[in-house]
Scaffold this motif. Structure first.
Motif, mmCIF file in Angstrom:
data_model
loop_
_atom_site.group_PDB
_atom_site.id
_atom_site.type_symbol
_atom_site.label_atom_id
_atom_site.label_comp_id
_atom_site.label_asym_id
_atom_site.label_seq_id
_atom_site.Cartn_x
_atom_site.Cartn_y
_atom_site.Cartn_z
ATOM 1 N N ARG A 59 -29.928 0.524 8.532
ATOM 2 C CA ARG A 59 -30.618 -0.092 7.379
ATOM 3 C C ARG A 59 -30.027 -1.454 7.045
ATOM 4 N N VAL A 60 -28.680 -1.549 7.022
ATOM 5 C CA VAL A 60 -28.067 -2.836 6.703
ATOM 6 C C VAL A 60 -28.300 -3.825 7.845
ATOM 7 N N ARG A 61 -28.419 -3.348 9.044
ATOM 8 C CA ARG A 61 -28.703 -4.238 10.174
ATOM 9 C C ARG A 61 -30.084 -4.887 9.999
ATOM 10 N N LEU A 62 -31.093 -4.038 9.672
ATOM 11 C CA LEU A 62 -32.444 -4.577 9.491
ATOM 12 C C LEU A 62 -32.487 -5.585 8.349
ATOM 13 N N LEU A 63 -31.749 -5.272 7.259
ATOM 14 C CA LEU A 63 -31.717 -6.215 6.132
ATOM 15 C C LEU A 63 -31.110 -7.547 6.558
ATOM 16 N N ARG A 97 -30.644 -3.863 -6.081
ATOM 17 C CA ARG A 97 -31.646 -2.870 -5.682
ATOM 18 C C ARG A 97 -31.702 -2.719 -4.156
ATOM 19 N N THR A 98 -31.678 -3.829 -3.452
ATOM 20 C CA THR A 98 -31.797 -3.781 -1.999
ATOM 21 C C THR A 98 -30.428 -3.718 -1.344
ATOM 22 N N PHE A 99 -29.518 -4.547 -1.806
ATOM 23 C CA PHE A 99 -28.132 -4.504 -1.332
ATOM 24 C C PHE A 99 -27.274 -4.913 -2.503
#
Length: 712
Positions: A59-63, A97-99
């Motif tokens: 998930r953090v990679r895609l962000l 909210r997202t990171f």
């Protein structure tokens, strides 16, 4: 207390033992099932947590990719547009909210800019250590990767970090390749209590927590740091569904145990009430079946049981006695007189019996002693002489006085492998020799008839030498070796000899004589020549050829094979050389050399009669055989006991583990064939499939357009 007297106790013990075994099996099975469920749940939770960890990093990679592979973001970093960077990156980190963490550095920015949830709108240089930023930048360069994901601590909180370089996508062609990347971005997702609670809820786990060191009493999954070493561990309470199920089943198990115990006690009581009568009836029947009705001595069946146990060489002997002309006594003065003569003989001989010298009446006018002890041979000779003295006095029966002569022969255990019936047969042969020497009233030892065997061997040797000079007496029969589909894989070449003087001589007899007489190498060449004739005439034929130790060790053996095949244009691959276990243990070094030479020449190699000798798994690996042939003695036991099946199953598994094909010999029924194929046997051989055939019959049955039509 005799075995018969202990029968009721044994039956009771069997019932109670069976009950205990049932209860123990039930308990062990339930406990094992509970343990298995616990292990399965633990393994499943381990996989689930690993997947959740990898999902978080993904998930953090895609962000990170979403924010860095963007032309506007690249332009903002190149132009040091702090307003744009805050509006699109810093504000998102501040809102959380997202990171929950973002750091931008490099490009045209003089210093790194960082934001974190709850940290205000102002960019904070040094939000993350410079060493962490440099390490992330170095990892991207070293791995030549788009992103790098890892876990790192900041301010006592753990974050799932993702880092990547800003670069244009749509307008990448406007920049030189070396100048396409302008700066770096690191985003972080907080691994906090909320995430732990969500993980526990979604995976149905309890006790989910972050720890710095790997726990020894709980399952854990490592959270890798920047350089691969764990930054922390995610741990949880091991799930135990099996234990919970076990506690629920305990009342039922207790009820089953009580019921089984009660039934066992009732069955034991009923059995003991009726077993005594069965014991008495069994004793009477056994005694009658094992006792000679006339003399009261053990009969032939009892004597056979006495011979059943094995014995060491020199520690067992059999003395065989036969009354001369006993039929004349019955015919001249009647059977009643004959019976009385036998009674007198039995009484006199019984006086010579003892704990180590047991007497039996084995037939109408035949008696036998079995002797045991370290000096059984000397005892047998001394006993025979004493028996001559005991039987010397005349016998008076129904007014008739007669001198009874007895022929005696004895045999001593020659080696540990000699079986009791064979020892009795040797004593019987010695007794027959004594009958032929009626002029001498002396016992004959079995060794006295060895000369006859030597004369037989000499006759075979002479006939075999003639056969090697005269073509036509020697021939080859082929026994099919069939694959799992019923098709002929190859045929074993078997020597046959029909002598004008001796008739058909069994292979086991003349081959043994050939080895003893030094003719085996010449015989092998003659037989190989016949096999080559058939191979040349039938290109589809593949054969297995037995080779003895003496043949294999002959210096010119392998060159002679290769030369003949080359002269006839026959590929060596059509021949598999079969060696017995004796070959590999007599001279392992030289045998290994010869086997390697055969392999280099193109032959495949099979180990024949496996299990009957002394070869080991080490030899199998050393000699690199292609095929393992399991001896018929093991195949014959595969249906008789679970142990016999387990032995064959173990041999097949071992062979397959060593990449060997397996041939099971001596298959005599469809039942044997089906079972052995289920166990994994690759090839089969035996009379159920077909007997050894002349080459013409083999071709017509197995090498026609529909091969295997003769197979069952």
């Amino acid at each position: 207390m005799t075995a018969l007297h202990r029968l009721p106790d044994r039956i009771s013990a069997v019932i109670l033992g069976t009950t205990l075994l049932f209860l123990a099996t039930t308990v062990v099975s339930v406990v094992w099932m509970a343990s298995a469920l616990n292990r399965q749940a633990l393994d499943q939770s381990q996989v689930q947590v690993q997947v959740a960890r990898d999902d978080l990093l993904g998930r953090v990679r895609l962000l990170t990719i979403d924010y860095t592979k963007w032309d506007e973001a690249d332009a903002a970093v190149r132009g040091a547009d702090r307003t744009w960077i805050f509006d699109y990156i810093g504000s998102a980190a501040m809102m959380g909210r997202t990171f929950q963490l973002a750091v931008v550095w490099g490009g045209a920015l003089p210093r790194d800019l960082g934001w974190t949830t709850g940290g205000g709108t102002a960019a904070r240089p040094g939000l993350l250590p410079a060493a962490l930023l440099a390490g992330a930048e170095g990892r991207l360069a070293r791995d030549a990767a788009e992103t790098a994901e890892f876990f790192a601590w900041r301010g006592g909180e753990l974050f799932a970090m993702g880092t990547s370089r800003f670069e244009p996508v749509e307008h990448a062609h406007l920049f030189p390749e070396a100048d396409r990347r302008s700066g770096q971005l690191m985003l972080g997702l907080r691994v906090g209590p909320a995430l732990m609670a969500d993980l526990a809820h979604s995976l149905l786990l309890t006790g989910v927590a972050l720890v710095a060191d790997r726990p020894t009493d709980r399952p854990a999954v490592a959270l890798p740091g920047l350089h691969g070493t764990p930054a922390a561990y995610l741990t949880w309470s091991a799930p135990r569904p099996g234990t919970r199920l076990l506690w629920r089943m305990l009342p039922l198990l207790a009820l089953v145990a009580l019921a089984a115990t009660a039934l066992a006690l009732i069955g034991t009581r009923l059995t003991r009430r009726n077993a005594q009568g069965l014991v008495l009836a069994e004793r009477r029947a056994s005694l009658a079946a094992r006792t000679d009705a006339l003399t009261g001595l053990p009969n032939r069946a009892a004597f056979g049981e006495l011979l059943d146990p094995s014995a060491r060489a020199g520690e067992r002997a059999v003395l065989f006695l036969d009354v001369n002309d006993f039929k004349r006594i019955n015919d001249s003065i009647g059977h009643e007189a004959g019976d009385r003569v036998l009674l007198v003989l039995a009484e006199r001989l019984a006086d010579l019996a003892g704990p180590d010298r047991i007497l039996a009446r084995t037939a109408g006018d035949e008696f036998a002693f079995v002797l045991r002890g370290p000096d059984a041979g000397a005892q047998a000779q001394a006993l025979a002489e004493r028996a001559l003295l005991a039987l010397e006095p005349a016998i008076e029966v129904l007014g008739h006085r007669m001198q009874v002569a007895v022929a005696m022969g004895y045999a001593v255990q020659a080696d540990d492998a000699l079986q009791g019936p064979d020892l009795l047969r040797q004593a019987d042969l010695a007794m027959d020799e004594a009958k032929r020497q009626r002029g001498r009233a002396t016992p004959v030892a079995f060794s006295a008839i060895i000369g006859q065997a030597a004369r037989d061997a000499l006759a075979i040797e002479q006939g075999l030498r003639e056969a090697l000079r005269n073509p036509g007496e020697l021939s080859i029969a082929y026994q099919p070796i069939v694959g799992r589909t019923g098709r002929l894989e190859r045929a074993e070449a078997l020597a046959r000899w029909t002598s004008p003087r001796l008739g058909s001589v069994p292979p086991g007899r003349f081959i043994a004589v050939a080895e003893q007489a030094g003719l085996i190498v010449e015989l092998g060449r003659r037989l190989f020549h016949l096999v080559c004739d058939d191979l040349a005439a039938h290109p589809a034929l593949r054969v297995s050829l037995n080779v003895s130790t003496l043949q294999l060790m002959a210096p010119d053996f392998i060159p002679s094979l290769v030369d003949e095949l080359r002269a006839r244009g026959i590929p060596p691959a059509r021949i598999e050389i079969e060696l017995t276990e004796a070959v590999v243990v007599d001279d392992p070094r030289l045998a290994a050399q010869r086997v390697e030479e055969l392999r280099e020449a193109g032959f495949s190699i099979a180990l024949d009669d496996f299990g009957t000798g002394y070869s080991s798994v080490g030899y199998l690996e050393q000699f690199r055989f292609d095929t393992l042939k399991i001896d018929r003695s093991f195949v014959a036991r595969v249906h008789r006991s679970a142990g016999g099946m387990a032995v064959v199953d173990g041999m097949i598994r071992m062979a397959h583990g060593l990449d060997l094909r397996v041939v099971c010999e001596g298959i005599e029924s469809a039942r044997d064939l089906d079972l052995l194929r289920e166990l994994g046997s690759d090839l089969a051989q035996g009379y159920h499939l077909d007997q050894p055939l002349p080459i013409d019959e083999l071709v017509s049955r197995w090498l026609d357009p529909e091969p295997g039509s003769a197979a069952a």
